[in-house]
Structures are given as structure tokens and as C-alpha cells.
Design a protein around this motif. Structure first.
Motif, PDB file in Angstrom:
ATOM      1  N   GLY A  17       0.775  -1.229   0.000  1.00 12.57           N
ATOM      2  CA  GLY A  17       0.000   0.000   0.000  1.00 12.57           C
ATOM      3  C   GLY A  17       0.806   1.278   0.000  1.00 12.57           C
ATOM      4  N   ASP A  18       2.097   1.182   0.284  1.00 12.03           N
ATOM      5  CA  ASP A  18       2.917   2.396   0.300  1.00 12.03           C
ATOM      6  C   ASP A  18       3.547   2.669  -1.064  1.00 12.03           C
ATOM      7  N   THR A  19       3.272   1.814  -2.044  1.00 13.30           N
ATOM      8  CA  THR A  19       3.892   1.982  -3.362  1.00 13.30           C
ATOM      9  C   THR A  19       3.098   2.974  -4.202  1.00 13.30           C
ATOM     10  N   GLY A  20       3.714   4.087  -4.541  1.00 18.37           N
ATOM     11  CA  GLY A  20       3.058   5.070  -5.390  1.00 18.37           C
ATOM     12  C   GLY A  20       3.644   5.106  -6.781  1.00 18.37           C
ATOM     13  N   ALA A  21       4.768   4.408  -6.972  1.00 19.30           N
ATOM     14  CA  ALA A  21       5.483   4.471  -8.251  1.00 19.30           C
ATOM     15  C   ALA A  21       6.121   3.128  -8.548  1.00 19.30           C
ATOM     16  N   LEU A  22       5.889   2.643  -9.756  1.00 19.62           N
ATOM     17  CA  LEU A  22       6.467   1.367 -10.164  1.00 19.62           C
ATOM     18  C   LEU A  22       7.096   1.590 -11.538  1.00 19.62           C
ATOM     19  N   ALA A  43       7.640   4.640  -2.811  1.00 13.01           N
ATOM     20  CA  ALA A  43       6.531   5.558  -2.530  1.00 13.01           C
ATOM     21  C   ALA A  43       6.482   6.646  -3.600  1.00 13.01           C
ATOM     22  N   HIS A  44       7.651   7.112  -4.040  1.00  8.37           N
ATOM     23  CA  HIS A  44       7.700   8.239  -4.975  1.00  8.37           C
ATOM     24  C   HIS A  44       8.512   7.893  -6.223  1.00  8.37           C
ATOM     25  N   THR A  86       8.562   1.580 -18.467  1.00  3.99           N
ATOM     26  CA  THR A  86       7.200   1.952 -18.089  1.00  3.99           C
ATOM     27  C   THR A  86       7.235   2.601 -16.714  1.00  3.99           C
ATOM     28  N   PHE A  87       6.372   3.589 -16.535  1.00  3.18           N
ATOM     29  CA  PHE A  87       6.141   4.154 -15.215  1.00  3.18           C
ATOM     30  C   PHE A  87       4.668   3.995 -14.897  1.00  3.18           C
ATOM     31  N   THR A  88       4.366   3.381 -13.763  1.00  2.41           N
ATOM     32  CA  THR A  88       2.981   3.287 -13.301  1.00  2.41           C
ATOM     33  C   THR A  88       2.853   4.062 -11.993  1.00  2.41           C
ATOM     34  N   GLY A  89       1.928   5.002 -11.956  1.00  6.55           N
ATOM     35  CA  GLY A  89       1.631   5.719 -10.712  1.00  6.55           C
ATOM     36  C   GLY A  89       0.440   5.058 -10.060  1.00  6.55           C
ATOM     37  N   LEU A  90       0.576   4.735  -8.770  1.00  8.07           N
ATOM     38  CA  LEU A  90      -0.467   4.010  -8.047  1.00  8.07           C
ATOM     39  C   LEU A  90      -1.015   4.841  -6.897  1.00  8.07           C
ATOM     40  N   CYS A  91      -2.240   4.533  -6.495  1.00  8.89           N
ATOM     41  CA  CYS A  91      -2.873   5.193  -5.352  1.00  8.89           C
ATOM     42  C   CYS A  91      -2.355   4.557  -4.065  1.00  8.89           C
ATOM     43  N   ARG A  92      -1.637   5.330  -3.249  1.00 17.70           N
ATOM     44  CA  ARG A  92      -1.137   4.812  -1.968  1.00 17.70           C
ATOM     45  C   ARG A  92      -2.265   4.764  -0.944  1.00 17.70           C
ATOM     46  N   ASP A  93      -2.111   3.892   0.061  1.00 19.04           N
ATOM     47  CA  ASP A  93      -3.204   3.761   1.050  1.00 19.04           C
ATOM     48  C   ASP A  93      -3.052   4.699   2.243  1.00 19.04           C
ATOM     49  N   GLU A  94      -1.955   5.460   2.278  1.00 23.46           N
ATOM     50  CA  GLU A  94      -1.710   6.408   3.386  1.00 23.46           C
ATOM     51  C   GLU A  94      -1.951   5.743   4.741  1.00 23.46           C
ATOM     52  N   GLY A 143      -4.080   1.150  -4.068  1.00 20.59           N
ATOM     53  CA  GLY A 143      -3.504   0.005  -4.770  1.00 20.59           C
ATOM     54  C   GLY A 143      -3.809   0.010  -6.259  1.00 20.59           C
TER      55      GLY A 143
END
Lengths: 86, 153, 153, 86
Positions: free
Chosen positions: B29-34, B103-104, C36-44, C92
Motif C-alpha cells: 500500500g505504500d507503493t506510489g510508483a512502479l 513511494a515516490h 514503463t512508469f505506473t503511478g499508483l494510489c497509496r493507502d496512506e 492500490g
């Protein structure tokens, strides 16, 4: 003390063998000494090692500079050209 | 990061796909960037028939793991994978996949780029070319630029 | 590159997957690197229930296309895509996907990173947070770091 | 000359409207003039535009600095907070 030598890519092709086990002579202390010693073992070795500075060496799976001594506990020494993976 | 992650490192003949590998990492859940990097076999204007990928079994995995762990120490990563294929690879096919999650975005981009630079110059893989005209090709030569790319880190 | 490529730019509610999008780009035989760059929604840490992604229809696509074309001018790319989701997005889930292909890895990494930096600061999208405790969250504030990231190019 | 105004995110919420069409007064020449003019239209506008320097403006889908004149051919003007996509 017997040590296993493994060869890859054009080092393997020029030596004509993928691996062999040899007895390290007393005169071989460093990696550079080993390359010198092997170069005298015949035509294939001479062709493979004519520019020793390009040969990469790994002792037991770890990259090792030519000026390092070969520890008495080393079991596998690999000789290969610069890597081109990725 | 609380607790360093364990990288996924694999050497295999089979192809891979990005979505499956990313899902398997379950980056949390802490992943904001892949960021993924895929290295592909170029066709060299139609002259290349195939690449033959040779590797040093055991050391390849060990070196890839060392590189991955170095990246994990340097950046706050939530996921890291490095997968390298071996054997015969045709133009257009995948060769290597690196995945870095954080995360970023800055850390994810840098870690993926770092792992690729070190993989190129430190992981024991060698490429031999087979030509479409049937002639046996040469071993690919290492590029000075790859060493320079590694030294910038 | 002979002949500049046309970027794929999309704004959509639906999710995307990387392998499908990369395959659709059909980046061609000169592509040796695909980032590739994927931006994901973090769960804070579990406090975020969802993000609501608002956008400016028409301008969002226009601005993404301007950014993509700028990247195509600056790097020798063989493929480029930028896909941004809108609407309600759960922790996620994917938010944004950027794909950059080139003959070599440096250009692919840089172009993907460039597009993301400009997307963040120039593309008209806004995120509102919905909290897991039921309270209406705030509009996410723009970060100074994002402007700095854009200015480095 | 009528022009369509569109608002997004908290600018839209504070103004209480997503879009409207207004007649641009003669006194409005630049983007900054427009923000000044709108701020005087009521409580919601005042709340939305209390810090005009943070408001981003697009003329016909293009980002435009506050000191630029609004061309006579502009058909749509958008006001919104700094972007937070990606």
C-alpha cells in the motif's frame, strides 16, 4: 591444491574447453600470476589470454582484480571477457 | 522503510511478462510508483537472426542479488526484481526485466536505472550474434559507455 | 529516427495493463529498451478510502499530447504512450501509465521521467481524498518538489 | 463578446459552479484583470480567488501567465488550482 577453472564466451571457445581442474603451482600467487601461467599451456590458452588486461576473473563467484592473491580456500576460478548482458 | 525488502532475482530461459511479475511482487500500500525496464533484442536492420545468451550459472544470480541489495540500501524501495533470460533469443523478444517500486517516482526511476547500469557491466552474461545470412556472428563487444554509465552512481 | 512517431495519449476511467499497452505500441525492431512508469494510489497507512480524480476534458488530452511531442523531439524514441485515469480510484489501483521505447536505455529512462515530471505539474488533473473514517478529505496540494523536478529538464 | 468560463477542483467548489458564460467588460484586458473582475462578483468568487497568484488559467486549453492579454478570439477560459495529477 586442486582448483576448478571455468571459462565463458570467447575465452571458452579459444581455450576449447568449458572447465578443467588443475593443480595451482607454487609460483602462482595472484590472479595475474595465474593468467601468466595459463598462457603458457598451449596455443588455445595463448589465443584466449593474449590481452590479459581485458580478461575478467571471478574467484568463487566474485569479481576479483588481477593484483589480488588467490586465497588457499578458493575452489572455483572463472575467466571470461567483459560482460555484455542486459 | 521499516525492514528491507528481499529482491526477486531469476535467470531463466522462459519469457516473462510485466503484469504477472509486478503482481507477484505485491508491492503493498505504500507503493506510489512502479518503474519497469525491459531490454529487448533489436533486429539490427534485419541482419540479426538471433542472440545466444550465455551466462555463468551461480555467479549470475549471486551478482544480480548483490546489485539488487545495493539498490535496496540506497533507495527506499517497496519492491525490486531483476529477471534475465538465457539461451536463444529472437529479434523483438525480451532479454531482461527490472522492476523497482517506491513511494515516490524519483527513487523508483533511479533504482531501476542503477540496477540496469550495473547489470550490464557486472552480471556475467555474454551475447553472441547469429546473422540472418547464415554466417556465424561475433560475440558482442562491451561498450565503454556502459562502464561510464555505471561509474556515475 | 527517420520520421517522428505519434504518441498514444488517453484519458479514461477504465484500468489499463502494461503488457497490453506495450504490445499495442508495437515499438518495432529498433527498440532495445522499454521503460514503463505506473503511478499508483497509496493507502496512506489505511487512512485513505479513495481518490477522486477530476480533469479538464479536452485540455488534459491536449496538454498530455504537447508534453509527449516535446519528449519525441528531445529523444530518439520508437514508442511513447501516456494514459491517465479519472474518477474514483481505490488504494492500490493504477492512476497513470507512461511508456517510452528507444534503441538504448538512457533515452527511454529519461523520456519516461521527463513525461512524468511534466504530467505532474502541467496536465490538468486534480486529486481529492476521501478518508476511511467517512470524513470528506481535502484536495491534494501541489508539491514544490514537483515544480523543481520539472525545472531540471 | 461572450466568453465561456470553466472552473475545476476547489475553484469550482468555492465558486459553486462548473461553468458559466459571461460578457467580458471593456476594463478586462489581461488574465490578471479578469481575476480582479471575478473576485468582485460575490462571496464564492472572493473565496476562490483570495490568493490570485495560486490560480492557474488556461485560454482555449493552453496554460497562460496572468500578465498576458486575453485575445478577442478566445472562446473558453479555465480557472483552476495547481495540478496534482500523475
Amino acid at each position: 591444491m586442486p582448483v576448478k577453472l571455468v571459462y565463458f564466451a570467447w575465452v571458452r571457445e579459444r581455450i576449447g574447453s568449458a572447465e578443467e581442474t588443475i593443480e595451482l603451482p607454487e609460483s602462482v600467487s595472484t590472479v595475474a600470476d595465474l593468467l601468466d601461467h595459463l598462457e603458457g599451456r598451449g596455443e588455445g590458452y595463448a589465443a584466449a589470454l593474449e590481452n590479459p588486461q581485458v580478461i575478467r576473473v571471478a574467484l568463487d563467484h566474485e569479481h576479483t582484480p588481477h593484483d589480488r592473491p588467490i586465497g588457499r580456500d578458493v575452489r572455483e576460478i572463472a575467466l571470461f571477457p567483459p560482460m555484455t548482458g542486459g | 522503510m521499516a525492514g528491507a525488502i528481499t529482491p526477486v532475482v531469476r535467470v531463466q530461459r522462459a519469457d516473462f511478462d510485466m503484469d504477472t511479475e509486478c503482481a507477484a511482487l505485491a508491492p503493498g500500500g505504500d507503493t506510489g510508483a512502479l518503474v519497469t525496464f525491459t531490454g529487448l533484442c533489436r533486429d539490427e536492420d534485419g541482419t540479426l537472426g538471433a542472440l545466444e545468451l550465455e551466462h555463468y550459472p551461480g555467479m549470475a544470480e549471486a551478482e544480480m542479488t548483490r546489485i539488487a541489495n545495493e539498490a535496496i540500501e540506497r533507495w527506499p524501495l517497496t519492491a525490486l526484481a531483476a529477471i534475465h533470460r538465457t539461451g536463444r533469443i529472437l529479434p523483438g523478444e525480451n532479454i531482461v526485466l527490472v522492476i523497482a517500486g517506491s513511494a515516490h517516482r524519483g527513487a523508483a526511476f533511479e533504482a531501476a536505472s542503477f540496477v540496469m547500469d550495473f547489470l550490464k557491466s557486472r552480471a556475467p552474461f555474454w551475447k553472441k550474434e547469429h546473422r540472418t545470412d547464415g554466417s556465424e556472428g561475433d560475440w558482442v563487444e562491451a561498450k565503454d559507455g556502459d562502464t561510464a554509465a555505471m561509474r556515475r552512481w
